[in-house]
Design an enzyme around this catalytic site. Structure first.
Site, PDB file in Angstrom:
ATOM      1  CB  THR A  83      -6.134   0.233  -2.048  1.00  0.00           C
ATOM      2  OG1 THR A  83      -4.718   0.356  -2.233  1.00  0.00           O
ATOM      3  CG2 THR A  83      -6.834   0.837  -3.250  1.00  0.00           C
ATOM      4  NE  ARG A  84       0.006   0.673   0.760  1.00  0.00           N
ATOM      5  CZ  ARG A  84       1.242   1.135   0.897  1.00  0.00           C
ATOM      6  NH1 ARG A  84       2.117   0.455   1.613  1.00  0.00           N
ATOM      7  NH2 ARG A  84       1.612   2.261   0.321  1.00  0.00           N
TER       8      ARG A  84
END
Length: 344
Positions: free
Chosen positions: A15-16
């Site tokens: 997700t980052r």
């Protein structure tokens, strides 16, 4: 001889990375992160490589070159590393030997490091050998807890660690070598009773320890090998280190590079001594540059061979060429032609 298996964890989204593309599909130095880890497994001459996929698994599978040793298994829900490894158990039903667990987002781990782990694992008859690092600032990594005899006792994740354990500077890299049968039996006993409500692979070490099995460790010296990628910035930083190491290697072996920060050379390139590479040059793929060659500024070379004494004035684009311009041959050809045409 004991068989070698590899399990590669590649089910997460990342997700980052702030992208809809699976993290392991991003490229570093012209190859996807997952392909780099697969290549490391293949260099171990693994009998089987099980890749645990999940998020957009079709994209992950397409990012990997076909090989008969590869099997894909799906982790339906991302319930932790222990659950991910356990999802691969079905392809190891009739397997007996050593199983490595690798991370799909750790692309620069060297086969020599895994061979070092394997050697110690076999010589000591350990049930698990874990790759560790010593960091002055261990941050949020899992800590290696040892007993009074300095044997590895367990790995405690940061969120579950007390202040005393958080003070330990030896950390877990997430790279392991297991006896296959012991691994999968221990996985049946782990629970998700922890701060993240996940099934930790690290818990199998504690289970093995309490069964009086030997757990060994190898301390990694070059920490860049275990660098994981969690963001676009980390990917860019690691790629810069990767390319710098390649250029340093060639300069240490007789290659001159003008303004190295502007030059890009991929790892499958071969360069002979006494080659001069000007600024702003890119050399990619399986290219070969023969000795005494000159590569002019802003040249782009990919999957091509330049013979000894080749000369590129600059602004050249050479792709998929097997026999590029040889200056010495050309000069000799002109000289011979002039001799033949004297007096005509």
């Amino acid at each position: 001889m004991s068989k070698i298996g590899v399990i590669i964890l590649a089910a997460g989204k990342g997700t980052r990375m702030k992208s809809e593309k699976p993290k392991v599909c991003f490229e570093l130095g012209g190859k996807s992160l997952i392909q780099r880890v697969v290549n490391t497994g293949l260099q171990l001459k693994a009998d089987m490589i099980a890749i645990v996929v999940g998020y957009k698994k079709d994209l992950v599978e397409k990012a990997i070159e076909n090989h008969p040793a590869i099997r894909f298994v799906t982790q339906e829900n991302q319930n932790g590393t222990g659950d991910a490894v356990k999802s691969a158990s079905s392809v190891f039903t009739d397997f007996s030997g050593t199983v490595f667990v690798l991370c799909g987002d750790v692309p620069l781990l060297k086969p020599d490091t895994l061979q070092k782990m394997y050697k110690k694992h076999r010589e000591t008859e350990a049930k698990c050998t874990v790759l560790t690092m010593i960091l002055e600032n261990p941050d949020r990594y899992g800590r290696i807890v040892r007993d009074s005899q300095n044997r590895v006792q367990e790995i405690v994740e940061y969120k579950d660690a007390c202040q005393t354990v958080r003070g330990i500077k030896e950390i877990n890299t997430g790279i392991y070598c297991f006896d296959s049968e012991t691994l999968f039996l221990a996985l049946d006993k782990i629970t998700n009773n922890n701060a993240q409500n996940e099934y930790y692979l690290t818990d199998v070490l504690k289970i093995m320890y309490h069964q009086n099995y030997l757990i060994e460790s190898v301390v990694l010296e070059d920490i860049s090998e275990a660098a994981g990628i969690n963001s676009q910035q980390q990917l860019a930083d690691l790629e810069t280190q990767h390319y710098k190491a390649i250029k340093t290697h060639w300069m240490d072996n007789g290659v001159s590079i003008e303004n190295p920060d502007t030059v890009l050379i991929e790892e499958d390139v071969t360069i002979e001594p006494d080659v001069y590479i000007s600024a702003n040059v890119k050399i990619k793929g399986k290219s070969f540059i023969g000795k005494d060659s000159f590569i002019g500024t802003h040249s782009f070379i990919e999957n091509s061979t330049l013979q000894t004494g080749s000369f590129l004035a600059g602004m050249n684009v050479i792709i998929d060429s097997c026999n590029c311009f040889d200056l010495q041959w050309f000069e000799k050809y002109i000289e011979n032609s002039l001799d033949k045409n004297k007096g005509k």
